[in-house]
Scaffold this motif. Sequence first.
Motif, PDB file in Angstrom:
ATOM      1  N   CYS A  27      28.587  -2.418  18.114  1.00 11.63           N
ATOM      2  CA  CYS A  27      28.976  -3.759  17.649  1.00 11.63           C
ATOM      3  C   CYS A  27      28.126  -4.178  16.458  1.00 11.63           C
ATOM      4  N   SER A  28      26.823  -4.007  16.571  1.00 17.97           N
ATOM      5  CA  SER A  28      25.950  -4.424  15.474  1.00 17.97           C
ATOM      6  C   SER A  28      26.226  -3.589  14.222  1.00 17.97           C
ATOM      7  N   SER A  29      26.544  -2.328  14.397  1.00 24.09           N
ATOM      8  CA  SER A  29      26.895  -1.479  13.250  1.00 24.09           C
ATOM      9  C   SER A  29      28.187  -1.949  12.600  1.00 24.09           C
ATOM     10  N   ARG A  30      29.144  -2.348  13.418  1.00 28.49           N
ATOM     11  CA  ARG A  30      30.426  -2.831  12.887  1.00 28.49           C
ATOM     12  C   ARG A  30      30.217  -4.111  12.068  1.00 28.49           C
ATOM     13  N   VAL A  31      29.391  -5.020  12.574  1.00 29.86           N
ATOM     14  CA  VAL A  31      29.095  -6.264  11.852  1.00 29.86           C
ATOM     15  C   VAL A  31      28.380  -5.941  10.543  1.00 29.86           C
ATOM     16  N   GLU A  32      27.429  -5.040  10.604  1.00 29.94           N
ATOM     17  CA  GLU A  32      26.675  -4.659   9.412  1.00 29.94           C
ATOM     18  C   GLU A  32      27.586  -4.070   8.338  1.00 29.94           C
ATOM     19  N   ARG A  33      28.495  -3.201   8.733  1.00 29.52           N
ATOM     20  CA  ARG A  33      29.441  -2.623   7.769  1.00 29.52           C
ATOM     21  C   ARG A  33      30.329  -3.700   7.155  1.00 29.52           C
ATOM     22  N   ALA A  34      30.784  -4.631   7.976  1.00 30.39           N
ATOM     23  CA  ALA A  34      31.639  -5.718   7.470  1.00 30.39           C
ATOM     24  C   ALA A  34      30.876  -6.569   6.455  1.00 30.39           C
ATOM     25  N   LEU A  35      29.626  -6.866   6.735  1.00 32.26           N
ATOM     26  CA  LEU A  35      28.815  -7.661   5.804  1.00 32.26           C
ATOM     27  C   LEU A  35      28.560  -6.892   4.515  1.00 32.26           C
ATOM     28  N   GLY A  36      28.314  -5.594   4.642  1.00 35.51           N
ATOM     29  CA  GLY A  36      28.016  -4.767   3.479  1.00 35.51           C
ATOM     30  C   GLY A  36      29.181  -4.632   2.515  1.00 35.51           C
ATOM     31  N   LYS A  37      30.404  -4.880   2.980  1.00 35.39           N
ATOM     32  CA  LYS A  37      31.589  -4.773   2.129  1.00 35.39           C
ATOM     33  C   LYS A  37      31.859  -6.043   1.315  1.00 35.39           C
ATOM     34  N   VAL A  38      31.149  -7.125   1.618  1.00 37.77           N
ATOM     35  CA  VAL A  38      31.382  -8.393   0.903  1.00 37.77           C
ATOM     36  C   VAL A  38      30.783  -8.282  -0.504  1.00 37.77           C
ATOM     37  N   PRO A  39      31.578  -8.564  -1.538  1.00 33.25           N
ATOM     38  CA  PRO A  39      31.044  -8.525  -2.909  1.00 33.25           C
ATOM     39  C   PRO A  39      29.868  -9.491  -3.066  1.00 33.25           C
ATOM     40  N   SER A  45      21.269  -6.391   7.417  1.00 36.63           N
ATOM     41  CA  SER A  45      20.557  -5.846   8.562  1.00 36.63           C
ATOM     42  C   SER A  45      20.894  -6.702   9.782  1.00 36.63           C
ATOM     43  N   VAL A  46      21.406  -6.072  10.843  1.00 35.37           N
ATOM     44  CA  VAL A  46      21.817  -6.783  12.046  1.00 35.37           C
ATOM     45  C   VAL A  46      20.932  -6.353  13.201  1.00 35.37           C
ATOM     46  N   ASN A  47      20.413  -7.324  13.932  1.00 34.60           N
ATOM     47  CA  ASN A  47      19.559  -7.053  15.081  1.00 34.60           C
ATOM     48  C   ASN A  47      20.320  -7.454  16.339  1.00 34.60           C
ATOM     49  N   LEU A  48      20.684  -6.481  17.155  1.00 36.73           N
ATOM     50  CA  LEU A  48      21.435  -6.733  18.379  1.00 36.73           C
ATOM     51  C   LEU A  48      20.633  -7.592  19.356  1.00 36.73           C
ATOM     52  N   ALA A  49      19.348  -7.313  19.503  1.00 41.39           N
ATOM     53  CA  ALA A  49      18.513  -8.018  20.482  1.00 41.39           C
ATOM     54  C   ALA A  49      18.386  -9.512  20.181  1.00 41.39           C
ATOM     55  N   THR A  50      18.236  -9.860  18.910  1.00 46.55           N
ATOM     56  CA  THR A  50      18.082 -11.274  18.550  1.00 46.55           C
ATOM     57  C   THR A  50      19.414 -11.926  18.196  1.00 46.55           C
ATOM     58  N   GLU A  51      20.466 -11.108  18.107  1.00 46.06           N
ATOM     59  CA  GLU A  51      21.802 -11.567  17.725  1.00 46.06           C
ATOM     60  C   GLU A  51      21.782 -12.279  16.377  1.00 46.06           C
ATOM     61  N   GLN A  52      21.072 -11.666  15.424  1.00 48.89           N
ATOM     62  CA  GLN A  52      20.965 -12.246  14.091  1.00 48.89           C
ATOM     63  C   GLN A  52      21.184 -11.184  13.022  1.00 48.89           C
ATOM     64  N   ALA A  53      21.657 -11.660  11.869  1.00 50.61           N
ATOM     65  CA  ALA A  53      21.819 -10.811  10.700  1.00 50.61           C
ATOM     66  C   ALA A  53      20.995 -11.403   9.570  1.00 50.61           C
ATOM     67  N   SER A  54      20.384 -10.552   8.786  1.00 45.05           N
ATOM     68  CA  SER A  54      19.658 -10.942   7.588  1.00 45.05           C
ATOM     69  C   SER A  54      20.347 -10.219   6.436  1.00 45.05           C
ATOM     70  N   VAL A  55      20.845 -11.004   5.473  1.00 50.91           N
ATOM     71  CA  VAL A  55      21.665 -10.443   4.409  1.00 50.91           C
ATOM     72  C   VAL A  55      21.082 -10.823   3.055  1.00 50.91           C
ATOM     73  N   GLU A  56      20.750  -9.825   2.240  1.00 49.24           N
ATOM     74  CA  GLU A  56      20.286 -10.078   0.881  1.00 49.24           C
ATOM     75  C   GLU A  56      21.504 -10.158  -0.022  1.00 49.24           C
ATOM     76  N   VAL A  57      21.612 -11.280  -0.754  1.00 48.71           N
ATOM     77  CA  VAL A  57      22.790 -11.545  -1.586  1.00 48.71           C
ATOM     78  C   VAL A  57      22.372 -11.978  -2.984  1.00 48.71           C
ATOM     79  N   GLU A  58      23.347 -11.995  -3.888  1.00 53.01           N
ATOM     80  CA  GLU A  58      23.125 -12.506  -5.236  1.00 53.01           C
ATOM     81  C   GLU A  58      22.641 -13.951  -5.148  1.00 53.01           C
ATOM     82  N   PRO A  59      21.779 -14.404  -6.049  1.00 55.47           N
ATOM     83  CA  PRO A  59      21.319 -15.796  -6.026  1.00 55.47           C
ATOM     84  C   PRO A  59      22.492 -16.775  -6.076  1.00 55.47           C
ATOM     85  N   GLY A  60      22.400 -17.834  -5.269  1.00 54.45           N
ATOM     86  CA  GLY A  60      23.425 -18.863  -5.238  1.00 54.45           C
ATOM     87  C   GLY A  60      24.625 -18.529  -4.364  1.00 54.45           C
ATOM     88  N   PHE A  61      24.591 -17.405  -3.679  1.00 48.97           N
ATOM     89  CA  PHE A  61      25.696 -16.942  -2.832  1.00 48.97           C
ATOM     90  C   PHE A  61      25.735 -17.779  -1.559  1.00 48.97           C
TER      91      PHE A  61
END
Length: 97
Positions: A27-39, A45-61
């Motif tokens: 599940c966490s891998s599926r979420v991570e792949r979905a996030l990685g496809k967003v322009p 990075s998705v953490n199953l244990a904490t149920e959180q994702a940390s996503v580095e994005v373009e400024p202002g995103f």
Amino acid sequence: MTTASTPSTGPVDVVRLGIGGMTCASCSSRVERALGKVPGVHTASVNLATEQASVEVEPGFGPQALVAAVEAAGYTATPIVEDAGPVAPASGMSKEA
């Protein structure tokens, strides 16, 4: 925790999301792949244990596209807003003169 990444060449912002509905590493891998496809996403990075994702994005995103991607993958997502403002004194405390 796994990481999907695209090389970053400049400054990035970090968006944190609470993720609901994950029950396993797949599940966490599926979420991570979905996030990685967003322009505009550099890394996700998705953490199953904490149920959180940390996503580095373009400024202002904004988080809307990230939430939509997670929901399209079958999970729930809620942006985590970190309060970096000043801390107000607790009520009932008096100021010293």
